[in-house]
Design a protein around this motif. Structure first.
Motif, short mmCIF file in Angstrom:
data_model
loop_
_atom_site.label_atom_id
_atom_site.label_comp_id
_atom_site.label_asym_id
_atom_site.label_seq_id
_atom_site.Cartn_x
_atom_site.Cartn_y
_atom_site.Cartn_z
N GLU A 1 0.59 -1.14 0.19
CA GLU A 1 0.47 0.07 -0.26
C GLU A 1 0.63 1.11 0.27
N PHE A 2 1.99 1.26 0.98
CA PHE A 2 3.30 2.26 1.01
C PHE A 2 3.36 2.95 -0.66
N LEU A 3 4.43 1.67 -0.86
CA LEU A 3 5.03 2.19 -2.66
C LEU A 3 3.74 2.34 -3.18
N ASN A 4 2.15 1.59 -3.41
CA ASN A 4 2.04 2.24 -4.30
C ASN A 4 0.77 3.22 -4.52
N ASN A 5 1.41 3.47 -3.23
CA ASN A 5 0.26 5.13 -2.85
C ASN A 5 1.67 6.13 -3.57
N LYS A 6 2.76 6.15 -3.49
CA LYS A 6 3.75 6.86 -4.27
C LYS A 6 3.91 6.31 -5.13
N GLU A 7 3.33 5.73 -6.22
CA GLU A 7 2.88 5.45 -7.80
C GLU A 7 3.95 4.26 -8.36
N TYR A 8 4.71 3.73 -7.55
CA TYR A 8 5.39 2.90 -8.12
C TYR A 8 5.02 1.29 -8.64
N LEU A 9 5.38 0.68 -9.50
CA LEU A 9 4.78 -0.54 -10.47
C LEU A 9 5.78 -1.42 -9.63
N GLU A 10 4.20 -2.36 -9.72
CA GLU A 10 5.25 -3.61 -8.75
C GLU A 10 5.10 -5.01 -10.14
N VAL A 11 6.21 -5.86 -9.84
CA VAL A 11 6.81 -6.31 -11.07
C VAL A 11 6.95 -7.71 -10.90
N GLU A 12 7.25 -7.92 -12.02
CA GLU A 12 7.61 -9.61 -12.46
C GLU A 12 8.99 -9.72 -12.27
N THR A 13 10.29 -10.42 -12.24
CA THR A 13 11.60 -11.58 -13.23
C THR A 13 11.85 -12.26 -12.77
N PRO A 14 12.62 -12.68 -14.07
CA PRO A 14 12.84 -14.26 -13.97
C PRO A 14 13.16 -14.85 -12.75
N ILE A 15 12.98 -16.11 -12.18
CA ILE A 15 13.47 -16.78 -11.39
C ILE A 15 14.34 -17.20 -11.14
N LEU A 16 14.83 -17.84 -12.60
CA LEU A 16 15.41 -19.10 -13.76
C LEU A 16 16.13 -17.92 -14.59
N GLN A 17 17.92 -18.22 -13.99
CA GLN A 17 18.71 -16.64 -14.63
C GLN A 17 19.47 -17.99 -15.18
N PRO A 18 20.15 -17.63 -16.53
CA PRO A 18 21.49 -17.94 -16.94
C PRO A 18 22.81 -17.21 -16.37
N LEU A 19 23.02 -16.02 -15.17
CA LEU A 19 23.62 -16.13 -14.46
C LEU A 19 23.45 -15.69 -13.54
N TYR A 20 23.76 -15.60 -11.77
CA TYR A 20 23.46 -15.17 -11.35
C TYR A 20 23.38 -14.16 -10.43
N GLY A 21 23.16 -13.07 -9.66
CA GLY A 21 23.42 -12.05 -9.47
C GLY A 21 23.22 -10.87 -8.68
N GLY A 22 23.80 -9.43 -8.68
CA GLY A 22 22.73 -8.95 -7.33
C GLY A 22 23.01 -9.25 -6.04
N ALA A 23 23.67 -9.84 -5.06
CA ALA A 23 24.30 -10.17 -4.45
C ALA A 23 25.81 -10.85 -4.14
N ALA A 24 25.65 -11.44 -3.17
CA ALA A 24 27.09 -12.16 -3.30
C ALA A 24 26.84 -13.47 -2.53
N ALA A 25 26.48 -14.42 -3.31
CA ALA A 25 26.03 -15.55 -2.67
C ALA A 25 25.86 -16.49 -3.45
N ARG A 26 26.39 -18.28 -2.55
CA ARG A 26 26.25 -19.08 -3.57
C ARG A 26 24.93 -19.43 -4.12
N PRO A 27 25.00 -19.99 -5.13
CA PRO A 27 23.54 -19.97 -6.26
C PRO A 27 23.71 -21.63 -6.04
N PHE A 28 21.55 -21.94 -6.45
CA PHE A 28 21.31 -23.76 -6.49
C PHE A 28 21.35 -23.58 -8.33
N LYS A 29 21.35 -24.60 -8.64
CA LYS A 29 21.85 -24.80 -10.53
C LYS A 29 20.60 -25.43 -10.66
#
Length: 507
Positions: free
Chosen positions: A194-222
């Protein structure tokens, strides 16, 4: 090999067959249209009115007294007493529904439907006088209900954490208070949305399965995609995809994402977890700190009606503003040592003197992270921002506008744990490539959490990404705090567990 049935399970299966022999379907397909629940019945009762209700629930207790009985059913909201009179539910001479079905063939845990009227017993308990009774589901396993003595002493309560987490469905039935934590968790995400929608930010969906993992320092599941014949990873973060959308022209996007990190498990870590990531163009990390304070304060008010919350032995106040330290200030404050000018070798020696485990794969950034984690994190009880991290720790954050060697990053801490992470996002493609290359070198040294080089992401920001503030906030950790839960497993319906031991018999 099939398991051996207990005596009670055998009896229940025999009762199941007897119901069928009587022409009663123990699992009917017909709609049972309820119009009320246990809480509303009690709340809306008016003396003198004979309100008709249709409810359904699980049979939790029964006191048979000849031609009439009292019982208790539990629905999604709570429990209510019912009064069952033989002549009320059995018209004519056939008393089978009461004498055989209700008294002998129904068991604790069975789900029944009730049509009747609301009344108050002589001892003042609001109850339902049953006019019609329907069998809706026959339970084939006995519930592990606790035994409560007259003095209130409880025996055999269903409290074993492993059983509770593995059999959450049973936990929710016999420990109904557990529901409240999960209801608050949903209210938390609704409040944030509700807080974010009231600021008119858009809720979206992005891929869970990725050819390259990134965006954090962590070990992935393959995993492996058979049709494409290629290796894929379960995402460790959705950051790089959300920033692609900022490149594409959205000013503000957010996502509640399931992320997966192949790491250790503890009461603070589950390999599958939920976080909300937000990216807003033309903003910076200082602006994002103010937004986090505002948003979390709102969540506390929405869930508790106040900003002060009891968490363990502490009363934590989420009212703005929160305390702030730079990373170096925090380490000096809690250890008395200024590490800001130390090189990698000196810092490794300092870490050892502080009792922090180090190994040769650790670069300067990793050493700082380990010192902070061991010596500072546990001191941060009340909401606190740690800001201005060394550049080695933050390959996706923009270099600090004033201080060489630092980046514009903050993490929010509360109750000794990180609850959020945010940057002024790096949008210089050349600098970003160099940072990725440094991560590759760390990977060669044995750092299995180092990031990969993502050429498509670099291509995206080469088209130009506006100045952007980004945030990731851990929903599971924040839910633990807002529900005063001691373990992350208490705010996950179905936490990851070790494989259950196979056996031909069960308790």
């Amino acid at each position: 090999m099939s398991r051996e049935l207990s005596e009670q399970e055998i009896v229940r299966r025999e009762s199941l067959q007897k119901l069928r022999d009587l022409g009663i379907n123990p699992y009917p397909a017909e709609l049972f249209d309820i119009n009320n629940n246990s809480v509303n019945i009690k709340k809306n009762y008016k003396e003198g009115e004979e309100t008709e209700v249709v409810i359904a629930g699980r049979l939790m207790s029964r006191r048979v007294m000849g031609k009439a009985s009292f019982a208790e059913i539990q629905d999604s909201e709570g429990r209510i007493q019912i009064y069952v009179n033989r002549d009320e539910i059995c018209e004519g001479e056939d008393k089978t529904m009461y004498n055989t079905v209700f008294k002998k063939l129904l068991d604790i845990g069975d789900i029944i439907g009730i049509k009747g009227t609301v009344f108050v017993t002589k001892v003042g308990e609001i109850s339902v006088k049953v006019k019609e009774l329907s069998v809706l589901t026959k339970s084939l396993r006995p519930l592990p209900l606790p035994k409560v003595e007259a003095d209130g002493t409880v025996h055999d309560a269903f409290t074993d954490p492993e059983k509770r987490y593995r059999q959450r469905y049973v936990d929710l039935i016999v420990n109904p208070d557990v529901k409240e934590s999960f209801i608050k968790r949903t209210k938390l995400t609704n409040s944030m949305r509700e807080f974010l929608n009231n600021k008119e930010y858009l809720e979206v969906e992005t891929p869970i399965l990725q050819p390259l993992y990134g965006g954090a320092a962590a070990r992935p599941f393959k995993t492996h995609h058979n049709t494409l014949d290629m290796e894929l990873y379960l995402r460790i973060a959705n950051e790089l995809y959300l920033k692609r959308l900022i490149v594409g022209g959205f000013d503000g996007v957010y996502e509640f994402s399931k992320d997966f990190r192949n790491e250790g498990m503890s009461r603070f870590h589950n390999p599958e977890f939920t976080q909300m990531e937000l990216y807003v163009a033309y903003k910076d990390y200082a602006w994002m700190m103010d937004l986090v304070e505002e948003m979390v304060e709102k969540i506390a008010m929405d869930l508790h009606g106040k900003t002060e919350i009891e968490v363990g032995e502490n009363i934590i106040n989420f009212q703005r503003p929160w305390k702030r330290y730079t990373m170096y200030e925090a380490i000096e404050h809690f250890t008395g040592i200024d590490i800001s000018k130390m090189d990698e070798a000196t810092m490794a020696e300092t870490a050892k003197k502080l009792g922090v485990s180090v190994d040769k794969s650790m670069g300067r950034g990793k050493l700082i992270d380990e010192i902070f984690g061991e010596k500072c994190e546990g001191q941060l009880i009340h909401p606190t921002f740690i800001t201005d991290y060394p550049v080695e720790m933050s390959p996706l954050a923009k270099k600090h506008r004033k201080h060489e060697g630092l980046v514009e990053r903050f993490e929010g801490f509360c109750n000794q744990k990180e609850i959020c992470n945010a940057f002024s996002e790096l949008n210089d493609p050349i600098d970003q490539r160099e940072r990725f290359e440094e991560q590759l070198e760390l990977g060669k040294r044995g750092d299995d959490e180092a990031m990969l080089l993502d050429e498509d992401f670099l291509r995206a920001i080469e088209y130009g990404m506006p100045p952007t503030a980004g945030l990731g906030i851990g929903i599971d950790r924040l839910s633990m705090i807002m529900t005063n839960s001691n373990s992350i497993q208490d705010v996950l319906f179905f936490p990851q567990m070790k494989a259950e031991k196979k056996s031909t018999t069960e308790e």
